[in-house]
Design a protein around this motif. Structure first.
Motif, PDB file in Angstrom:
ATOM      1  N   LYS A   3     -40.157   7.930 -51.934  1.00 40.15           N
ATOM      2  CA  LYS A   3     -39.264   7.245 -53.605  1.00 40.15           C
ATOM      3  C   LYS A   3     -40.294   5.772 -53.055  1.00 40.15           C
ATOM      4  O   LYS A   3     -40.355   5.203 -51.922  1.00 40.15           O
ATOM      5  CB  LYS A   3     -38.027   6.752 -53.197  1.00 40.15           C
ATOM      6  N   THR A   4     -40.137   5.234 -54.003  1.00 38.64           N
ATOM      7  CA  THR A   4     -41.180   3.360 -54.754  1.00 38.64           C
ATOM      8  C   THR A   4     -39.313   2.718 -54.755  1.00 38.64           C
ATOM      9  O   THR A   4     -39.041   3.013 -55.708  1.00 38.64           O
ATOM     10  CB  THR A   4     -42.221   3.953 -55.968  1.00 38.64           C
ATOM     11  N   ILE A   5     -40.066   1.289 -53.534  1.00 34.12           N
ATOM     12  CA  ILE A   5     -38.869   0.420 -54.201  1.00 34.12           C
ATOM     13  C   ILE A   5     -39.544  -0.842 -54.719  1.00 34.12           C
ATOM     14  O   ILE A   5     -40.708  -1.043 -54.984  1.00 34.12           O
ATOM     15  CB  ILE A   5     -38.088   0.276 -53.309  1.00 34.12           C
ATOM     16  N   THR A   6     -38.914  -1.612 -55.082  1.00 34.31           N
ATOM     17  CA  THR A   6     -40.200  -2.705 -55.774  1.00 34.31           C
ATOM     18  C   THR A   6     -38.925  -3.820 -55.058  1.00 34.31           C
ATOM     19  O   THR A   6     -38.084  -4.025 -55.298  1.00 34.31           O
ATOM     20  CB  THR A   6     -40.017  -2.969 -56.862  1.00 34.31           C
ATOM     21  N   ILE A   7     -39.456  -5.240 -53.828  1.00 36.11           N
ATOM     22  CA  ILE A   7     -39.108  -6.027 -53.566  1.00 36.11           C
ATOM     23  C   ILE A   7     -40.000  -7.188 -53.902  1.00 36.11           C
ATOM     24  O   ILE A   7     -40.679  -7.422 -53.643  1.00 36.11           O
ATOM     25  CB  ILE A   7     -39.018  -5.520 -52.308  1.00 36.11           C
ATOM     26  N   LYS A   8     -38.665  -8.288 -53.591  1.00 38.31           N
ATOM     27  CA  LYS A   8     -39.582  -9.468 -53.659  1.00 38.31           C
ATOM     28  C   LYS A   8     -40.808  -9.530 -52.758  1.00 38.31           C
ATOM     29  O   LYS A   8     -40.266  -9.370 -51.983  1.00 38.31           O
ATOM     30  CB  LYS A   8     -38.734 -10.562 -53.581  1.00 38.31           C
ATOM     31  N   PHE A  51     -34.569  -1.807 -58.841  1.00 41.21           N
ATOM     32  CA  PHE A  51     -34.443  -0.435 -58.473  1.00 41.21           C
ATOM     33  C   PHE A  51     -34.933   0.306 -59.787  1.00 41.21           C
ATOM     34  O   PHE A  51     -34.493  -0.413 -60.943  1.00 41.21           O
ATOM     35  CB  PHE A  51     -32.139   0.319 -58.811  1.00 41.21           C
ATOM     36  N   GLU A  52     -35.643   1.023 -60.019  1.00 40.42           N
ATOM     37  CA  GLU A  52     -36.361   2.838 -60.755  1.00 40.42           C
ATOM     38  C   GLU A  52     -34.764   2.953 -61.275  1.00 40.42           C
ATOM     39  O   GLU A  52     -33.679   3.537 -60.569  1.00 40.42           O
ATOM     40  CB  GLU A  52     -37.396   3.408 -60.323  1.00 40.42           C
ATOM     41  N   GLY A  53     -34.960   2.863 -62.311  1.00 38.06           N
ATOM     42  CA  GLY A  53     -33.488   4.200 -63.375  1.00 38.06           C
ATOM     43  C   GLY A  53     -32.146   3.744 -62.471  1.00 38.06           C
ATOM     44  O   GLY A  53     -31.273   3.528 -63.206  1.00 38.06           O
ATOM     45  N   LYS A  54     -32.274   2.482 -63.282  1.00 37.49           N
ATOM     46  CA  LYS A  54     -31.008   1.164 -62.575  1.00 37.49           C
ATOM     47  C   LYS A  54     -30.190   1.317 -63.281  1.00 37.49           C
ATOM     48  O   LYS A  54     -28.439   1.698 -62.840  1.00 37.49           O
ATOM     49  CB  LYS A  54     -31.626   0.042 -62.324  1.00 37.49           C
ATOM     50  N   ASP A  55     -29.949   1.164 -64.845  1.00 41.09           N
ATOM     51  CA  ASP A  55     -28.990   1.727 -65.940  1.00 41.09           C
ATOM     52  C   ASP A  55     -28.236   3.212 -65.508  1.00 41.09           C
ATOM     53  O   ASP A  55     -27.118   3.073 -65.873  1.00 41.09           O
ATOM     54  CB  ASP A  55     -29.945   1.357 -67.420  1.00 41.09           C
ATOM     55  N   GLU A  56     -29.329   4.195 -65.259  1.00 41.83           N
ATOM     56  CA  GLU A  56     -28.882   5.893 -64.983  1.00 41.83           C
ATOM     57  C   GLU A  56     -28.007   5.393 -63.977  1.00 41.83           C
ATOM     58  O   GLU A  56     -26.728   6.021 -63.936  1.00 41.83           O
ATOM     59  CB  GLU A  56     -29.956   6.497 -64.969  1.00 41.83           C
ATOM     60  N   LEU A  57     -28.191   4.596 -62.797  1.00 45.00           N
ATOM     61  CA  LEU A  57     -27.447   4.523 -61.901  1.00 45.00           C
ATOM     62  C   LEU A  57     -26.200   3.660 -61.770  1.00 45.00           C
ATOM     63  O   LEU A  57     -25.453   4.051 -61.135  1.00 45.00           O
ATOM     64  CB  LEU A  57     -28.385   3.610 -59.990  1.00 45.00           C
ATOM     65  N   LEU A  58     -26.099   2.667 -62.576  1.00 43.67           N
ATOM     66  CA  LEU A  58     -25.154   2.082 -62.278  1.00 43.67           C
ATOM     67  C   LEU A  58     -23.639   3.007 -63.879  1.00 43.67           C
ATOM     68  O   LEU A  58     -22.600   2.941 -63.405  1.00 43.67           O
ATOM     69  CB  LEU A  58     -25.349   0.920 -63.408  1.00 43.67           C
ATOM     70  N   LYS A  59     -24.308   3.497 -64.103  1.00 40.60           N
ATOM     71  CA  LYS A  59     -23.726   4.594 -65.107  1.00 40.60           C
ATOM     72  C   LYS A  59     -22.800   5.390 -64.630  1.00 40.60           C
ATOM     73  O   LYS A  59     -21.756   6.273 -64.550  1.00 40.60           O
ATOM     74  CB  LYS A  59     -24.798   5.146 -66.494  1.00 40.60           C
ATOM     75  N   GLU A  60     -24.193   6.118 -63.622  1.00 42.49           N
ATOM     76  CA  GLU A  60     -23.793   7.386 -62.331  1.00 42.49           C
ATOM     77  C   GLU A  60     -22.623   7.068 -61.811  1.00 42.49           C
ATOM     78  O   GLU A  60     -21.305   7.385 -61.857  1.00 42.49           O
ATOM     79  CB  GLU A  60     -24.850   7.601 -61.787  1.00 42.49           C
ATOM     80  N   VAL A  61     -22.652   5.405 -61.270  1.00 41.89           N
ATOM     81  CA  VAL A  61     -21.715   5.624 -60.387  1.00 41.89           C
ATOM     82  C   VAL A  61     -20.249   5.167 -60.760  1.00 41.89           C
ATOM     83  O   VAL A  61     -18.666   5.018 -61.307  1.00 41.89           O
ATOM     84  CB  VAL A  61     -22.261   3.622 -59.729  1.00 41.89           C
ATOM     85  N   GLU A  62     -20.229   4.873 -62.376  1.00 42.00           N
ATOM     86  CA  GLU A  62     -19.204   4.184 -63.449  1.00 42.00           C
ATOM     87  C   GLU A  62     -18.935   5.615 -63.329  1.00 42.00           C
ATOM     88  O   GLU A  62     -17.451   4.786 -62.928  1.00 42.00           O
ATOM     89  CB  GLU A  62     -19.460   3.420 -64.795  1.00 42.00           C
TER      90      GLU A  62
END
Length: 70
Positions: A3-8, A51-62
């Motif tokens: 998986k690819t992640i982006t960090i500062k 996170f890539e797909g952050k919005d989808e992840l948050l929807k799934e958590v909700e």
């Protein structure tokens, strides 16, 4: 599966500082994750990772929270 992640850059520099000589980043992250409680880990990462797909992840958590409560 990788998986690819982006960090500062500042977080990357901190990770380099604690990474062992022959340790991969996956091994480093695994070591760090296992050394803290999940809550402490999440708090330490808050605002530092994108996170890539952050919005989808948050929807799934909700959705999961709603299912658990109902």
């Amino acid at each position: 599966m990788p998986k690819t992640i982006t960090i500062k850059k500042s977080v990357y520099d901190e990770l380099i500082g604690v990474k062992k000589k022959n340790e991969s980043f996956s091994e480093l992250l695994e070591r760090l994750v296992k050394s803290q409680s999940k809550q402490e880990l999440l708090l330490s990462l808050r605002g530092r990772i994108e996170f890539e797909g952050k919005d989808e992840l948050l929807k799934e958590v909700e959705k999961k929270r709603w299912e658990r409560e109902n």
